[in-house]
Scaffold this motif. Structure first.
Motif, PDB file in Angstrom:
ATOM      1  N   GLU A  66       0.831  -1.203   0.000  1.00 41.45           N
ATOM      2  CA  GLU A  66       0.000   0.000   0.000  1.00 41.45           C
ATOM      3  C   GLU A  66       0.867   1.255   0.000  1.00 41.45           C
ATOM      4  N   GLN A  67       1.991   1.201   0.711  1.00 38.93           N
ATOM      5  CA  GLN A  67       2.928   2.324   0.744  1.00 38.93           C
ATOM      6  C   GLN A  67       3.468   2.605  -0.660  1.00 38.93           C
ATOM      7  N   LEU A  68       3.811   1.567  -1.388  1.00 37.14           N
ATOM      8  CA  LEU A  68       4.312   1.728  -2.749  1.00 37.14           C
ATOM      9  C   LEU A  68       3.227   2.257  -3.685  1.00 37.14           C
ATOM     10  N   LEU A  69       2.013   1.763  -3.528  1.00 33.67           N
ATOM     11  CA  LEU A  69       0.917   2.246  -4.369  1.00 33.67           C
ATOM     12  C   LEU A  69       0.602   3.709  -4.076  1.00 33.67           C
ATOM     13  N   ASP A  70       0.634   4.092  -2.806  1.00 35.32           N
ATOM     14  CA  ASP A  70       0.404   5.494  -2.457  1.00 35.32           C
ATOM     15  C   ASP A  70       1.486   6.381  -3.068  1.00 35.32           C
ATOM     16  N   ALA A  71       2.730   5.908  -3.018  1.00 32.55           N
ATOM     17  CA  ALA A  71       3.832   6.675  -3.598  1.00 32.55           C
ATOM     18  C   ALA A  71       3.653   6.814  -5.106  1.00 32.55           C
ATOM     19  N   ALA A  72       3.274   5.729  -5.765  1.00 33.97           N
ATOM     20  CA  ALA A  72       3.059   5.778  -7.211  1.00 33.97           C
ATOM     21  C   ALA A  72       1.919   6.724  -7.559  1.00 33.97           C
ATOM     22  N   ALA A  73       0.830   6.651  -6.809  1.00 36.44           N
ATOM     23  CA  ALA A  73      -0.315   7.528  -7.080  1.00 36.44           C
ATOM     24  C   ALA A  73       0.085   8.991  -6.943  1.00 36.44           C
ATOM     25  N   GLY A  74       0.873   9.302  -5.914  1.00 38.75           N
ATOM     26  CA  GLY A  74       1.324  10.673  -5.730  1.00 38.75           C
ATOM     27  C   GLY A  74       2.188  11.155  -6.877  1.00 38.75           C
ATOM     28  N   LEU A  75       3.087  10.298  -7.341  1.00 43.95           N
ATOM     29  CA  LEU A  75       3.955  10.687  -8.455  1.00 43.95           C
ATOM     30  C   LEU A  75       3.174  10.807  -9.757  1.00 43.95           C
ATOM     31  N   PHE A  76       2.247   9.897 -10.003  1.00 46.23           N
ATOM     32  CA  PHE A  76       1.437  10.001 -11.219  1.00 46.23           C
ATOM     33  C   PHE A  76       0.697  11.336 -11.244  1.00 46.23           C
ATOM     34  N   GLY A 136       3.126  12.832 -13.724  1.00 50.21           N
ATOM     35  CA  GLY A 136       2.572  12.047 -14.817  1.00 50.21           C
ATOM     36  C   GLY A 136       3.111  10.631 -14.855  1.00 50.21           C
ATOM     37  N   TYR A 137       2.351   9.767 -15.494  1.00 55.31           N
ATOM     38  CA  TYR A 137       2.705   8.348 -15.560  1.00 55.31           C
ATOM     39  C   TYR A 137       4.037   8.136 -16.277  1.00 55.31           C
ATOM     40  N   ASP A 138       4.252   8.839 -17.387  1.00 58.24           N
ATOM     41  CA  ASP A 138       5.455   8.617 -18.187  1.00 58.24           C
ATOM     42  C   ASP A 138       6.728   8.928 -17.407  1.00 58.24           C
ATOM     43  N   SER A 139       6.694   9.981 -16.607  1.00 58.58           N
ATOM     44  CA  SER A 139       7.897  10.417 -15.890  1.00 58.58           C
ATOM     45  C   SER A 139       8.120   9.679 -14.578  1.00 58.58           C
ATOM     46  N   ALA A 140       7.131   8.965 -14.118  1.00 60.76           N
ATOM     47  CA  ALA A 140       7.240   8.280 -12.820  1.00 60.76           C
ATOM     48  C   ALA A 140       7.870   6.904 -13.017  1.00 60.76           C
ATOM     49  N   THR A 141       9.181   6.820 -12.862  1.00 61.11           N
ATOM     50  CA  THR A 141       9.881   5.545 -13.011  1.00 61.11           C
ATOM     51  C   THR A 141       9.751   4.719 -11.735  1.00 61.11           C
ATOM     52  N   THR A 142      10.076   3.443 -11.848  1.00 62.84           N
ATOM     53  CA  THR A 142      10.034   2.590 -10.657  1.00 62.84           C
ATOM     54  C   THR A 142      11.051   3.058  -9.615  1.00 62.84           C
ATOM     55  N   ILE A 146       2.275  -1.996 -11.369  1.00 63.38           N
ATOM     56  CA  ILE A 146       1.807  -1.018 -10.378  1.00 63.38           C
ATOM     57  C   ILE A 146       0.542  -0.328 -10.887  1.00 63.38           C
ATOM     58  N   ALA A 147       0.542   0.026 -12.174  1.00 65.78           N
ATOM     59  CA  ALA A 147      -0.629   0.675 -12.763  1.00 65.78           C
ATOM     60  C   ALA A 147      -1.857  -0.218 -12.655  1.00 65.78           C
ATOM     61  N   LYS A 167      -6.685  10.198 -12.622  1.00 68.60           N
ATOM     62  CA  LYS A 167      -7.012  10.761 -13.932  1.00 68.60           C
ATOM     63  C   LYS A 167      -5.895  10.514 -14.928  1.00 68.60           C
ATOM     64  N   ASP A 168      -4.643  10.709 -14.496  1.00 70.43           N
ATOM     65  CA  ASP A 168      -3.528  10.517 -15.418  1.00 70.43           C
ATOM     66  C   ASP A 168      -3.362   9.052 -15.786  1.00 70.43           C
ATOM     67  N   LEU A 169      -3.755   8.173 -14.881  1.00 71.98           N
ATOM     68  CA  LEU A 169      -3.566   6.746 -15.126  1.00 71.98           C
ATOM     69  C   LEU A 169      -4.625   6.176 -16.060  1.00 71.98           C
ATOM     70  N   ILE A 170      -5.893   6.268 -15.676  1.00 67.26           N
ATOM     71  CA  ILE A 170      -6.924   5.562 -16.439  1.00 67.26           C
ATOM     72  C   ILE A 170      -7.348   6.322 -17.685  1.00 67.26           C
ATOM     73  N   GLY A 171      -6.840   7.540 -17.852  1.00 63.01           N
ATOM     74  CA  GLY A 171      -7.159   8.279 -19.064  1.00 63.01           C
ATOM     75  C   GLY A 171      -6.145   8.090 -20.176  1.00 63.01           C
TER      76      GLY A 171
END
Length: 206
Positions: A20-30, A34-40, A64-65, A115-119
């Motif tokens: 959940e911590q990793l998913l929260d971090a990914a969501a914040g970066l997205f 944006g999704y493209d710039s958010a590397t692992t 992660i997405a 929004k950035d993810l599912i769009g």
């Protein structure tokens, strides 16, 4: 509970928290870059873990997405049910706008990375298809309401008006999500003014 089961349960609980911590971090970066710039690597750094730890839970950014989409879709479905359930035909444009805008805006503000993810059309179909189905259902419900109040309209016209409503959402929702708390209220008020004006004209024409 056997003594040997307790450490295993604690490890499982720690694993769930870390995921959940990793998913929260990914969501914040997205949401932020944006999704493209958010590397692992950036996601791992935001979560305060090593890239190796991230890969214990997720094999790729796409993985992660998918996990985030699985988190978002039930919330998206519930928000859209809240927005479109009940007797919408009895509502005037002002109340109708409040009904459909408030739950959808609230859900997007609570999940700014969604929004950035599912769009994103370039993501695999299995990730974005559920959100598209929900959006299509909302468009159908709006078209249905318009059709009941404007029965002379054919199906194509009803769908066209409903699609315009969704496009207005697509324009204003990101503005509301990215705004500060004070500015957000102004953005939402402006959105409602625009949407009320549009629906008033659509429903009164004919």
């Amino acid at each position: 509970m056997p003594d040997g089961a307790r450490p295993e349960r604690r490890r499982q609980e720690r694993g769930v928290r870390r995921m959940e911590q990793l998913l929260d971090a990914a969501a914040g970066l997205f949401a932020e870059i944006g999704y493209d710039s958010a590397t692992t690597n950036k996601i791992a750094a935001r979560a305060g873990v090593s890239p190796g730890t991230l890969y214990q839970f997720f094999s790729s950014k796409e993985d992660i997405a998918q996990a985030l989409a699985d988190r978002y879709i039930p919330q998206l479905e519930q928000a859209h049910r809240d927005a479109t359930s009940g007797d919408l035909d009895a509502l005037g444009p002002a109340d109708l706008v409040d009904r459909i805008v408030d739950p959808i805006i609230a859900m997007n503000v609570a999940n700014p990375g969604m929004k950035d993810l599912i769009g994103r059309s370039e993501l695999p179909e299995h990730i974005i298809a559920p959100a598209r189905r929900v959006q299509a259902a909302v468009a159908g419900r709006v078209a249905e309401v318009i059709g009941r109040q404007r029965p002379e309209l054919d199906e194509a016209a009803r769908r066209r008006y409903a699609t315009t409503v969704l496009r207005l959402f697509a324009t204003f929702v990101p503005l509301a999500v990215s705004a500060g708390d004070d500015e957000r209220e102004q953005v939402i008020a402006e959105f409602k003014t625009v949407l009320r004006g549009y629906l008033t004209e659509v429903l009164a024409a004919g």
